[in-house]
Design a protein around this motif. Structure first.
Motif, PDB file in Angstrom:
ATOM      1  N   HIS A 192      19.824  96.885   4.244  1.00 18.97           N
ATOM      2  CA  HIS A 192      20.922  97.306   4.786  1.00 18.97           C
ATOM      3  C   HIS A 192      20.766  98.323   4.811  1.00 18.97           C
ATOM      4  CE1 HIS A 192      24.520  98.130   6.344  1.00 18.97           C
ATOM      5  NE2 HIS A 192      25.167  98.703   5.513  1.00 18.97           N
ATOM      6  N   TRP A 193      20.525  99.013   3.602  1.00 19.79           N
ATOM      7  CA  TRP A 193      20.923 100.691   3.108  1.00 19.79           C
ATOM      8  C   TRP A 193      19.921 100.977   3.097  1.00 19.79           C
ATOM      9  CZ3 TRP A 193      18.657 103.173  -0.776  1.00 19.79           C
ATOM     10  CH2 TRP A 193      17.837 102.462  -1.351  1.00 19.79           C
ATOM     11  N   GLU A 194      18.645 100.505   3.358  1.00 14.20           N
ATOM     12  CA  GLU A 194      17.508 100.528   3.588  1.00 14.20           C
ATOM     13  C   GLU A 194      17.578 101.445   4.645  1.00 14.20           C
ATOM     14  OE1 GLU A 194      18.031  97.989   1.717  1.00 14.20           O
ATOM     15  OE2 GLU A 194      16.690  98.175   0.080  1.00 14.20           O
ATOM     16  N   ARG A 195      18.024 100.735   5.497  1.00 11.06           N
ATOM     17  CA  ARG A 195      17.731 100.832   7.256  1.00 11.06           C
ATOM     18  C   ARG A 195      18.477 102.149   7.561  1.00 11.06           C
ATOM     19  NH1 ARG A 195      18.850  95.748   8.258  1.00 11.06           N
ATOM     20  NH2 ARG A 195      20.799  95.641   9.005  1.00 11.06           N
ATOM     21  N   LYS A 196      19.421 102.525   6.914  1.00 10.32           N
ATOM     22  CA  LYS A 196      20.400 103.035   7.153  1.00 10.32           C
ATOM     23  C   LYS A 196      19.517 104.821   7.155  1.00 10.32           C
ATOM     24  CE  LYS A 196      24.839 104.799   6.767  1.00 10.32           C
ATOM     25  NZ  LYS A 196      26.206 105.239   6.364  1.00 10.32           N
ATOM     26  N   TYR A 197      18.628 104.547   5.670  1.00 19.71           N
ATOM     27  CA  TYR A 197      18.296 105.535   4.725  1.00 19.71           C
ATOM     28  C   TYR A 197      17.071 105.904   5.872  1.00 19.71           C
ATOM     29  CZ  TYR A 197      16.192 109.381   2.046  1.00 19.71           C
ATOM     30  OH  TYR A 197      15.354 109.641   1.317  1.00 19.71           O
ATOM     31  N   MET A 198      15.933 104.830   6.129  1.00 18.86           N
ATOM     32  CA  MET A 198      15.485 105.070   7.459  1.00 18.86           C
ATOM     33  C   MET A 198      15.342 105.504   8.689  1.00 18.86           C
ATOM     34  SD  MET A 198      13.116 101.658   6.125  1.00 18.86           S
ATOM     35  CE  MET A 198      12.048 102.312   7.516  1.00 18.86           C
ATOM     36  N   ARG A 199      16.740 104.816   9.269  1.00 21.39           N
ATOM     37  CA  ARG A 199      16.981 105.786  10.166  1.00 21.39           C
ATOM     38  C   ARG A 199      17.149 107.340  10.478  1.00 21.39           C
ATOM     39  NH1 ARG A 199      15.799 104.608  15.100  1.00 21.39           N
ATOM     40  NH2 ARG A 199      14.771 106.520  14.322  1.00 21.39           N
ATOM     41  N   SER A 200      17.874 107.897   9.278  1.00 17.83           N
ATOM     42  CA  SER A 200      17.793 109.090   9.388  1.00 17.83           C
ATOM     43  C   SER A 200      16.635 109.765   9.123  1.00 17.83           C
ATOM     44  CB  SER A 200      19.438 109.385   8.285  1.00 17.83           C
ATOM     45  OG  SER A 200      18.154 109.478   6.700  1.00 17.83           O
ATOM     46  N   LEU A 201      15.596 109.660   8.231  1.00 21.67           N
ATOM     47  CA  LEU A 201      14.570 110.000   7.838  1.00 21.67           C
ATOM     48  C   LEU A 201      14.335 110.084   9.290  1.00 21.67           C
ATOM     49  CD1 LEU A 201      12.671 108.402   4.346  1.00 21.67           C
ATOM     50  CD2 LEU A 201      13.840 110.816   5.055  1.00 21.67           C
ATOM     51  N   ILE A 202      13.953 108.751  10.470  1.00 21.26           N
ATOM     52  CA  ILE A 202      13.070 108.705  11.199  1.00 21.26           C
ATOM     53  C   ILE A 202      13.774 109.733  12.411  1.00 21.26           C
ATOM     54  CG2 ILE A 202      12.254 107.754  13.070  1.00 21.26           C
ATOM     55  CD1 ILE A 202      12.139 105.158  10.746  1.00 21.26           C
ATOM     56  N   ASP A 203      14.722 110.064  12.126  1.00 22.14           N
ATOM     57  CA  ASP A 203      15.833 110.671  13.076  1.00 22.14           C
ATOM     58  C   ASP A 203      15.355 112.523  13.138  1.00 22.14           C
ATOM     59  OD1 ASP A 203      17.113 108.542  14.743  1.00 22.14           O
ATOM     60  OD2 ASP A 203      18.633 108.635  13.517  1.00 22.14           O
ATOM     61  N   SER A 204      15.269 112.523  11.871  1.00 19.29           N
ATOM     62  CA  SER A 204      14.917 113.914  11.286  1.00 19.29           C
ATOM     63  C   SER A 204      13.225 114.471  11.852  1.00 19.29           C
ATOM     64  CB  SER A 204      15.245 114.382   9.901  1.00 19.29           C
ATOM     65  OG  SER A 204      14.338 113.565   9.411  1.00 19.29           O
ATOM     66  N   TYR A 205      12.538 113.639  12.032  1.00 23.57           N
ATOM     67  CA  TYR A 205      11.135 113.059  12.832  1.00 23.57           C
ATOM     68  C   TYR A 205      10.638 114.067  13.626  1.00 23.57           C
ATOM     69  CZ  TYR A 205       6.813 112.768  13.473  1.00 23.57           C
ATOM     70  OH  TYR A 205       4.752 112.292  13.472  1.00 23.57           O
ATOM     71  N   ASP A 206       9.924 115.228  13.853  1.00 24.09           N
ATOM     72  CA  ASP A 206       9.459 115.696  14.878  1.00 24.09           C
ATOM     73  C   ASP A 206       8.237 116.201  14.671  1.00 24.09           C
ATOM     74  OD1 ASP A 206       8.427 118.113  13.215  1.00 24.09           O
ATOM     75  OD2 ASP A 206      10.899 119.116  13.645  1.00 24.09           O
ATOM     76  N   SER A 207       7.364 116.548  15.606  1.00 26.55           N
ATOM     77  CA  SER A 207       6.019 116.961  15.159  1.00 26.55           C
ATOM     78  C   SER A 207       5.510 116.991  14.701  1.00 26.55           C
ATOM     79  CB  SER A 207       5.018 117.431  16.864  1.00 26.55           C
ATOM     80  OG  SER A 207       5.782 118.643  16.657  1.00 26.55           O
ATOM     81  N   SER A 208       6.480 118.353  13.756  1.00 33.56           N
ATOM     82  CA  SER A 208       5.738 119.549  12.888  1.00 33.56           C
ATOM     83  C   SER A 208       5.627 118.874  10.737  1.00 33.56           C
ATOM     84  CB  SER A 208       6.233 120.046  12.547  1.00 33.56           C
ATOM     85  OG  SER A 208       7.656 120.575  11.729  1.00 33.56           O
ATOM     86  N   TYR A 209       6.391 117.860  11.244  1.00 30.75           N
ATOM     87  CA  TYR A 209       6.251 116.044  10.039  1.00 30.75           C
ATOM     88  C   TYR A 209       5.834 115.140   9.957  1.00 30.75           C
ATOM     89  CZ  TYR A 209       9.708 119.631   7.857  1.00 30.75           C
ATOM     90  OH  TYR A 209      10.507 120.587   7.687  1.00 30.75           O
ATOM     91  N   VAL A 210       4.943 114.302   8.924  1.00 34.16           N
ATOM     92  CA  VAL A 210       4.192 113.512   8.328  1.00 34.16           C
ATOM     93  C   VAL A 210       4.443 112.900   8.021  1.00 34.16           C
ATOM     94  CG1 VAL A 210       1.975 114.483   9.595  1.00 34.16           C
ATOM     95  CG2 VAL A 210       2.774 114.199   7.519  1.00 34.16           C
ATOM     96  N   ILE A 211       4.525 111.614   7.889  1.00 35.62           N
ATOM     97  CA  ILE A 211       5.020 110.866   6.460  1.00 35.62           C
ATOM     98  C   ILE A 211       3.789 111.318   5.313  1.00 35.62           C
ATOM     99  CG2 ILE A 211       4.913 108.152   5.710  1.00 35.62           C
ATOM    100  CD1 ILE A 211       5.543 107.440   8.186  1.00 35.62           C
ATOM    101  N   GLY A 212       4.570 111.319   3.829  1.00 34.78           N
ATOM    102  CA  GLY A 212       3.390 111.778   2.830  1.00 34.78           C
ATOM    103  C   GLY A 212       3.789 110.167   1.885  1.00 34.78           C
ATOM    104  N   TYR A 213       3.626 110.018   0.753  1.00 40.81           N
ATOM    105  CA  TYR A 213       3.364 109.516  -0.172  1.00 40.81           C
ATOM    106  C   TYR A 213       4.399 109.277  -1.524  1.00 40.81           C
ATOM    107  CZ  TYR A 213      -0.396 111.882  -0.808  1.00 40.81           C
ATOM    108  OH  TYR A 213      -1.574 112.481  -1.598  1.00 40.81           O
ATOM    109  N   ASP A 214       4.786 110.466  -1.727  1.00 42.18           N
ATOM    110  CA  ASP A 214       5.179 110.738  -3.248  1.00 42.18           C
ATOM    111  C   ASP A 214       5.670 110.029  -3.436  1.00 42.18           C
ATOM    112  OD1 ASP A 214       2.922 113.772  -3.066  1.00 42.18           O
ATOM    113  OD2 ASP A 214       2.396 111.824  -4.301  1.00 42.18           O
ATOM    114  N   ASN A 215       7.058 109.417  -2.681  1.00 43.45           N
ATOM    115  CA  ASN A 215       8.374 109.868  -3.276  1.00 43.45           C
ATOM    116  C   ASN A 215       8.643 108.282  -2.240  1.00 43.45           C
ATOM    117  OD1 ASN A 215      10.986 109.475  -3.240  1.00 43.45           O
ATOM    118  ND2 ASN A 215      11.215 110.657  -1.523  1.00 43.45           N
ATOM    119  N   TRP A 216       9.152 107.587  -3.346  1.00 38.88           N
ATOM    120  CA  TRP A 216       8.965 106.289  -2.692  1.00 38.88           C
ATOM    121  C   TRP A 216      11.129 105.924  -3.317  1.00 38.88           C
ATOM    122  CZ3 TRP A 216       5.397 101.840  -3.787  1.00 38.88           C
ATOM    123  CH2 TRP A 216       4.260 102.341  -4.324  1.00 38.88           C
TER     124      TRP A 216
END
Length: 786
Positions: free
Chosen positions: A85-109
Motif C-alpha cells: 500500500h504505502w510503497e505503491r503510493k511512494y512509487m506513484r509519486s516517483l513516476i509522476d515526477s519522471y521526465d525524459s531527463s531522468y532515468v532509474i538508478g540503483y543506489d537507493n533502496w
C-alpha cells in the motif's frame, strides 16, 4: 637590437600561421548517430571535440514495468499485494515526477522489495578515447592531435545502462530468497499431470453437457469429484507451499513481472528441456481436448452455438503453438542473447575512428553516410583532385548499424598526368573533331535530301459460475420454499448456512427431518454432506456443487501454474558493452593495390553480401618527378651566323644563317621535385589543410616550380645546337627559362692558305624561351591541322 628581434618575431608569426591548431566539432544526434554537417577531410595539428549536447539517454524500460504493476495492484485484492500500500503510493509519486531527463538508478533502496532511484540522465553519458598510436592528448572529451606519423585514434560514446545495473544489483541482493518448487514436488506434479487434466476435462465436459440439457445436478459427478479430492488436496498443498517458500522472492520481483505472480519474472530460462517437453505436452493435450469437443458436437449438433467457441479457441491455440516451434537450440540461444544483453553495464552509442595525419604522410578522408543511403557528406571543396603518391585516401562509412557490413573492391589503372591547359586544349580538339565529323555527315546527307524518320519513330471466453446470493431468510415465505432456497445455497462447513437451517427448524418444524438435519450438521465428509442433502430433502445443492466444480478448475490452474514455472537466472555479471548501436568503418582502397606510377584508383563500396555496388568513385595519385620533358620556343638576340673556309677558293665564306627564333626539345630537372600537373587547387588545399612544409614535399611549393633545363635545337645543326638554362613554371604546362645557347662552330688553323687543323668549338649566345608540355603542343598542332 630591434633590428635583430624584428625578423625573428616575424618568423615566429609566420610559423604560427602555418602550424596553428585547427578545430573540428563532431555532433551527435538524439539517437546517437553522427550528425556533423562539416566532416573534416584531414586531421593535422588539430583539436577534435565531440558534442553530445543533443544526445539523449533512452527512456528507462523499467518505467513501463512499474506503470503496469501499479495499474494491476490498484485493482486487485490478492493477498500478495496487501503489503504494497504505502510503497505503491511512494512509487506513484516517483513516476509522476519522471521526465525524459531522468532515468532509474540503483543506489537507493526505499524498501526491500523495490530498488528505485531517479537520477539525471547526464550522469550516465561519457566519451571514451582509445589511442592506438601517435601523439594525442585527451582533455575533457576533447582530443588534441599532433602526430608525426599516420595514427588511428578510436573513440566510443557510451551511456551507462542503469536498467541493467539495477536488475543485476537487485538480483544479487534477492537471489537467496528464491527456493523454487523442489524436485519431489515437481516430479509428483508431472506424474499426475495427465490424469488430473484428463479427469478435470471429463468432469468439466460432463458438467457442460448437463448444463446444456437443463440438468442442474449430477450425483455421479459428485462421486467422481470425491475420488479427485486427494489429488486436489496434494496439488493445493504443493501450490501453497511453493508460494509460501518463495513469498519474499515473488514480492521482490513482482514489479518487474508487471504484477504477475511468477517464480521467473524474466523472459528466458535455462530449463530448455523442460520447456520443450511442456510445449509438446500442450500440443498433445490440446489435440485430445479438440477431439472431445468435436465428439460432443457430433453427438448433438444442436449444441453448435454453445460448443463451437471452445473448438475455435483450442484450434487457435494449437495453430499458434505449431507455428512457433520450440526447441532446445533456439531457447538456449535466446537465453544466451538475453544474458549477454542484460549483462552490459553500459551501452556504446557510437564507435568511431579518425586517422591523424602528419606532414610526411597525409591521409585524406572521404565520408559517406549509411543512414543517408551512402550520400557523400565530405566537406565541399575540401578534397584535392589528385593526391601525392606518399599520401593515402581513406573511405569512411558512418552510421553503420549493428550487423551491417561494408566491403571495398578497388582497381588501379595507369594515367598520364596532364596540366589543366592540356586538358582544356584536348577538349577543344575533341570539339573541333566532332564538328568536322558532323559537317562531313551533313555534306553527305544534303544532296540526297533523304531525312530518315526511323530515329523519330523508334522510342521505345469460458464458462462463468455465479454464486446465488443467499441473503437473509424471509420468514414470511412458505417453509418449503424457504427450505429449498437455503438448501440450494448451503455450503459445507458454513456456520451461516447452519444458522439458517436452525431458523427453519424453529419456524417450520413439521417440514424438516430433524434427525436427518442433526446428522447432516455433524458430518465431516463434504461429499457425503451433499449426498445427504439430495437424499433427505430431494434438493440439488447448487451452490456447493458449483463450488466443487470451480475448485476443480482452480486446482487444475494451480497445477498448470506449477508446471509453467521455470528457474530464473540468479546471477548477472556486469561487463562493458563491445558492440555499438552505430559505428564508423574505414575502407582503404589502396590496401591491396601496387601503385608504382601515377594511377587512377577506382573503388566500389558494397553493403553486406549484395552484388551491386552502393557507390563507385575514382581519384588520382601522382608521383612527384625530378625530370619532365618540354618543347621550347627560344629567342636568341645575337647573330649566330659564322664563316666557313672554302678550300677551293682559299677564302672564308658566310655560313648558313641561323634564325633568331628557334624551337628546341629538352628536359627540365627539378631539384626539389615537382607535381607533374601543378594543380593550383591541389596546392591551395594542401597549404590550407597541412602547412607550407607539407606542400613543398608534394611538389606544390614555389621552389618546385624552379628547374634547370637542357635541350637540343630541332631545326639547325641537330646534335650541334644545345640549350641550357634555368627557369620557372608560369602556369601548369607553360614555363619560362633563360640560359645559353651553345652552337658548335668550326675553327681553322691555316698555314699557307691550307687547313692545317679543324676544330669544333662551342660559342655561346643568350636566349630567352617559353616552354610547353609536349601534350599542349600536340593538341595545338591537331587543332590547327584539323
Amino acid at each position: 637590437m630591434m633590428k635583430i628581434l624584428l625578423p625573428a618575431f616575424l618568423c615566429l608569426i609566420s610559423f604560427s600561421a602555418f602550424s596553428q591548431t585547427k578545430k573540428y566539432t563532431v555532433l551527435f544526434g538524439k539517437d546517437g548517430k553522427l550528425e556533423s554537417p562539416d566532416y573534416p577531410t584531414i586531421l593535422h595539428h588539430a583539436e577534435l571535440t565531440i558534442d553530445l549536447s543533443k544526445t539523449d539517454i533512452p527512456k528507462s524500460k523499467l518505467i513501463a514495468r512499474f506503470e503496469e504493476f501499479l495499474k494491476v495492484t490498484s485493482d486487485t485484492t490478492h493477498p500478495f499485494y496487501n503489503d504494497f500500500h504505502w510503497e505503491r503510493k511512494y512509487m506513484r509519486s516517483l513516476i509522476d515526477s519522471y521526465d525524459s531527463s531522468y532515468v532509474i538508478g540503483y543506489d537507493n533502496w526505499f524498501n526491500r522489495y523495490f530498488p528505485v532511484l531517479l537520477n539525471p540522465a547526464a550522469a550516465f553519458k561519457k566519451l571514451i578515447w582509445k589511442k592506438s598510436s601517435g601523439d594525442s592528448v585527451v582533455v575533457s572529451g576533447k582530443l588534441e592531435i599532433d602526430g608525426d606519423e599516420i595514427s588511428k585514434v578510436e573513440y566510443n560514446i557510451t551511456i551507462d545502462d542503469p536498467d541493467n545495473q539495477l536488475v543485476a544489483r537487485h538480483l544479487a541482493g534477492t537471489a537467496r530468497l528464491f527456493k523454487g518448487i523442489g524436485a519431489s514436488h515437481l516430479n509428483y506434479i508431472r506424474d499426475v499431470r495427465k490424469d488430473v487434466r484428463n479427469e478435470a476435462n471429463a468432469i468439466g465436459n460432463a458438467f457442460l453437457i448437463d448444463s446444456l440439457d437443463g440438468r442442474n445436478f449430477n450425483l455421479g459427478l459428485v462421486e467422481r469429484l470425491k475420488l479427485f479430492e486427494s489429488q486436489k488436496n496434494r496439488i493445493e498443498g504443493i501450490y501453497n507451499h511453493v508460494l509460501k517458500e518463495n513469498r519474499d522472492w515473488i514480492k521482490s520481483w513482482i514489479w518487474y513481472s508487471r504484477g504477475k505472480i511468477v517464480l521467473n519474472p524474466f523472459e528466458v530460462t535455462s530449463d530448455t528441456i523442460l520447456v520443450v517437453n511442456r510445449w509438446e505436452e500442450q500440443i498433445h493435450e490440446l489435440s485430445e481436448e479438440l477431439k472431445l469437443w468435436n465428439t460432443i458436437l457430433r453427438e448433438d449438433p444442436t449444441k453448435f452455438a454453445e460448443v463451437n467457441h471452445h473448438i475455435s479457441s483450442i484450434s487457435n491455440r494449437l495453430s499458434d503453438l505449431k507455428t512457433i516451434p520450440v526447441n532446445g537450440g533456439n531457447l538456449g540461444s535466446q537465453y544466451r542473447a538475453w544474458m549477454k544483453q542484460s549483462s552490459f553495464k553500459n551501452k556504446i552509442l557510437y564507435s568511431g575512428v579518425w586517422h591523424v595525419s602528419s606532414e610526411s604522410a597525409i591521409q585524406w578522408m572521404r565520408h559517406y553516410d549509411f543512414d543517408l543511403d551512402f550520400a557523400d557528406v565530405s566537406k565541399a571543396k575540401s578534397l584535392p583532385d589528385m593526391i601525392a603518391s606518399r599520401d593515402r585516401m581513406a573511405v569512411y562509412v558512418h552510421n553503420l548499424k549493428e550487423g551491417d557490413k561494408v566491403r571495398n573492391v578497388s582497381t588501379a589503372a595507369a594515367f598520364q598526368p596532364k596540366s589543366p591547359l592540356q586538358i582544356t586544349l584536348e577538349e577543344i580538339e575533341t570539339q573541333f573533331t566532332d564538328a568536322a565529323k558532323q559537317a562531313e555527315k551533313l555534306a553527305g546527307i544534303i544532296p540526297h535530301g533523304a531525312f530518315s524518320m526511323d530515329g523519330l519513330l523508334n522510342f521505345n471466453q469460458g464458462l462463468h459460475w455465479s454464486q446465488p446470493a443467499s441473503g437473509l431468510f424471509d420468514l414470511s415465505i412458505p417453509c418449503d420454499s424457504a427450505l429449498k432456497q437455503v438448501l440450494e445455497n448451503i455450503r459445507f462447513g458454513s456456520e451461516d448456512n447452519y444458522a439458517m437451517l436452525g431458523l427453519l427448524l424453529f419456524g417450520c418444524p413439521d417440514s424438516i427431518d430433524i434427525d436427518g438435519l442433526v446428522s447432516l450438521m455433524e458430518m465431516q465428509d463434504r461429499f457425503q454432506f451433499m449426498s445427504q442433502i439430495y437424499n433427505l430433502f430431494h434438493v440439488e445443492p447448487l451452490a456447493e456443487y458449483r463450488a466443487l466444480m470451480n475448485e476443480m478448475r482452480l486446482t487444475r490452474s494451480h497445477m498448470e501454474w506449477l508446471l509453467n514455472q521455470t528457474t530464473p537466472p540468479l546471477k548477472i555479471s556486469l561487463e562493458d558493452d563491445e558492440t555499438a548501436d552505430f559505428r564508423t568503418e574505414v575502407l582503404m582502397p589502396e590496401e591491396k593495390l601496387d601503385i608504382a606510377a601515377s594511377s587512377k584508383v577506382t573503388y566500389s563500396v558494397y553493403h553486406n553480401s549484395e552484388t551491386e555496388a552502393e557507390l563507385t568513385k575514382t581519384y588520382k595519385k601522382y608521383h612527384t618527378a625530378f625530370f619532365l620533358p618540354t618543347i621550347g620556343l627560344a629567342y636568341i638576340p645575337g647573330d649566330r651566323t659564322g664563316s666557313v673556309f672554302d678550300p677551293g677558293t682559299k677564302q672564308f665564306m658566310p655560313g648558313k644563317r641561323f634564325d633568331n627564333i628557334e624551337a628546341f626539345a629538352g628536359v627540365k630537372f627539378y631539384p626539389f621535385k615537382t607535381n607533374p600537373v601543378r594543380k593550383v587547387s591541389t596546392t591551395r588545399l594542401i597549404r590550407k589543410n597541412v602547412s607550407m612544409h607539407a606542400n613543398f614535399k608534394r611538389g606544390n611549393h614555389f621552389a618546385s616550380k624552379l628547374f634547370v633545363t637542357a635541350g637540343l635545337g630541332v631545326k639547325h645543326q641537330f646534335l650541334r645546337n644545345y640549350y641550357g638554362g634555368v627557369g620557372i613554371d608560369l602556369i601548369p604546362g607553360v614555363n619560362f627559362h633563360v640560359g645559353s645557347n651553345l652552337i658548335l662552330r668550326k675553327y681553322y688553323q691555316l698555314e699557307n692558305a691550307e687547313i692545317k687543323r679543324e676544330q669544333q668549338r662551342p660559342t655561346g649566345y643568350l636566349y630567352f624561351s617559353f616552354g610547353f608540355d609536349p601534350g599542349i603542343v600536340a593538341s595545338l598542332t591537331n587543332i590547327f591541322i584539323k
